[in-house]
Structures are given as C-alpha cells and as structure tokens.
Design an enzyme around this catalytic site. Structure first.
Site, PDB file in Angstrom:
ATOM      1  N   LYS A 158     -87.397 -34.708  40.293  1.00 13.55           N
ATOM      2  CA  LYS A 158     -89.049 -35.048  40.296  1.00 13.55           C
ATOM      3  C   LYS A 158     -89.979 -33.983  40.113  1.00 13.55           C
ATOM      4  CE  LYS A 158     -87.959 -38.233  43.976  1.00 13.55           C
ATOM      5  NZ  LYS A 158     -87.816 -38.696  45.469  1.00 13.55           N
ATOM      6  N   GLN A 185     -89.572 -36.280  51.267  1.00 10.93           N
ATOM      7  CA  GLN A 185     -88.115 -36.805  50.924  1.00 10.93           C
ATOM      8  C   GLN A 185     -87.294 -37.177  52.061  1.00 10.93           C
ATOM      9  OE1 GLN A 185     -87.070 -37.175  47.796  1.00 10.93           O
ATOM     10  NE2 GLN A 185     -85.157 -38.023  47.928  1.00 10.93           N
ATOM     11  N   ASP A 239     -94.945 -42.911  47.038  1.00  9.86           N
ATOM     12  CA  ASP A 239     -93.859 -43.410  47.389  1.00  9.86           C
ATOM     13  C   ASP A 239     -93.766 -44.740  47.365  1.00  9.86           C
ATOM     14  OD1 ASP A 239     -91.261 -41.975  47.030  1.00  9.86           O
ATOM     15  OD2 ASP A 239     -91.430 -40.860  48.898  1.00  9.86           O
TER      16      ASP A 239
END
Ligand code: GUN
Length: 303
Positions: A61, A105, A128
């Site tokens: 990412k 995460q 997200d």
C-alpha cells in the site's frame, strides 16, 4: 471427465494490469491537483504487530502511494499496544489536517476490539470503507467510501467487460470486509451490478449444488483450494479472493500464496478466472488509492 475451456491466457483476468491502469489514471489526477497548486493526497496506515501477511499488504500500500505521487505515513506499533493507546493514535489521525485518509490494518491482536477501533475512525477519513456510516450509506445507495476489495471486484468485472445484469452471483463467505459487502454491491440496481445474489456460508446446505447454479462465483472464505471443479458450472466467471499462506519449501520465502479456488481444476472450466496472486489483491490497493483521492477531494463528505 469434465470438459470445458482449455486454460489459456484468454480466460485469465489480469487484476495486476487492471490495477496498473487505474493507478495511471490516479497519477494523472494527482498531477492535475499539483498543477492547480493543491496538495497531493496523503494516506496513513497503522500496522500493529508483525503478521507476515499484514506487513506485505501494508508495504504494498505504501509503495502504491509512491507510485501515484501520494504522500504516505506508516505508523507501526508492537502487538502489546493497548486499546486505549491505539484509539489515541486514531484520534490523532482524525485531527491531523495533513492526512486525508487512513487505515488500520486488520487483524488486530485479540485484546483490541477491532469494531471499536473502526468506529473511532472519522467516516470521511475511513478509506477502507469499514465504518458503519460508510457501510450504511452503501446499503442505502448513498455516496460512500466503498470497501476496497468488494468495489475492486465490481470494477474488475466492469473493466473486463463481463456482463453482470441478471446474472446469478454466488458469494461464498460472509465477512464484513468482503463477503457481506460484495453481495450487497453486486445486487445493486446499477449498470455494473444488477445480479441475483446468493450469499453462502458455513451453515449453507448443498453448497456445491448452489455454486453450480452460479454464473459468477466469488470465493471469499479464506480456505485454500476450497472451490473444486464439481462446484463450478462450465462457462462460469470465478473470482478468487483468498490469500492464505501455506508452507512451501520450494519457495525462497518458505510459503506459497493459495487462493480459495483449486485453480488447476477450475480454470479449464471457467470462462474467466482471477489468479492468486495477481487477481483481486492488486485491485484492493487500487481502490484504496481511489478512496484516498475521493477523501482528499471531499467528494463524499464535502469539507
Ligand atoms: N486485512 C485484510 N484485508 C484488509 C483491508 O482491505 N484493509 C485492512 N485495513 N485490513 C485488511
């Protein structure tokens, strides 16, 4: 003996290339922002602990941010960080005007309530798309930051020219991250969706029988090679979301990445299939970048 299409590159869905195409588009948008004197988007990521898979995802990412010209910040913490300390970091990122969007995460260590952490993220910075506000807006058909893997799957089908309208999509797995939201997105009354959706899970009876009725199979259960040839009807489109690390002494890393689909068996049957790696994974990152651009521009929640 099962007959079907031979495995050729023509039935492989190249998620890596499609994600590259999207990144080129995003890089052009970043150049346009710069040209008008605006700041470039800034994505931050929180990584707790040392899970190998999570480390790889977060590294990819950050690299993707560099590739499109974003700023990025990686905040790393040991897995003994307390929930209160992590919530304080989330609050800092919420308040930091330099950061347009951020992710935490997953998975998090067991002593931390992931739902509580996700709810603490400001919806306008939740790139997200995991916050209940974004999920709720998605369900209601309102503009939202959409979860990256589900929207990446829909985008991949669209860009591959795979028609979805009126098709029967069978989703295997009901996680909050993939199975549940992708089933909702695929059922939407949109040009890029309009499927009839069946959501299957661990309690589903006659799973193989239901899968055989699918025009599109989305495998998202996290069980390596779960979907076998007897579960797929010839000509179906197969989307493999699985990325389980299994020990493999022939690899330098000591492991191989396995999807939820037995590729060798299923690929000859499918009209189109995503590989692992190189299918859905790169699309998740491309869509995360796209959400960050939307957050930076205030497209969903005007600033
Ligand atoms: N863990 C597995 N997939 C994801 C994802 O898309 N986002 C975050 N934050 N964690 C994950």
């Amino acid at each position: 003996m099962i007959s079907g299409n031979p495995v050729t590159t023509s039935n492989l869905i190249d998620g890596k290339q499609t994600a590259e195409d999207i990144k080129v588009e995003i890089a052009a948008a970043v150049a346009a922002l710069k040209a008008t004197g605006q700041k470039v988007p800034h994505l931050a990521a929180i990584l707790v602990g040392h899970d190998g898979g999570s480390e790889t995802y977060v590294r990819n990412k950050v690299l993707a941010c560099e590739r499109v010209g974003y700023e990025s910040t990686l905040l790393r913490f040991e897995d003994n960080i307390t929930e209160a300390e992590l919530l304080a970091k989330v609050a800092e990122l919420n308040e930091n005007p330099a950061v347009d969007g951020f992710i935490v995460q997953l998975p998090l260590p067991k002593h931390i309530d992931a739902d509580k952490v996700i709810e603490a993220i400001r919806p306008e910075k939740d790139v997200d798309g995991f916050h209940p506000m974004n999920l709720g807006r998605m369900v209601a058909g309102l503009p939202a930051l959409l979860p990256a893997t589900p929207s990446g799957i829909v985008e991949l089908l669209t860009r591959q020219g795979i028609k979805t309208s009126g098709k029967h999509a069978v989703v295997i797995g009901r996680s909050n991250i993939v199975g549940t939201p992708v089933s909702i997105l695929l059922a939407k009354n949109l040009e890029t969706a309009n499927c009839t959706v069946t959501l299957c899970h661990s309690r589903t009876k006659n799973l193989a029988e239901i899968c055989r009725t699918a025009d599109i199979v989305v495998a998202a259960i996290g069980r390596p090679e779960f979907v076998t040839a007897d579960m797929v009807s010839p000509g179906a489109v197969v989307i493999d979301v699985g990325t389980t690390r299994v020990p493999d002494a022939t690899k330098k890393s000591g492991f191989a990445l396995k999807g939820d689909v037995n590729f060798a068996e299923v690929a000859p049957l499918a009209s189109a299939i995503t590989p692992v790696p190189g299918g859905v994974g790169p699309m998740t990152i491309a869509m995360l970048l796209l959400n960050t651009l939307r957050a930076a521009k205030g497209e969903i929640y005007p600033r």
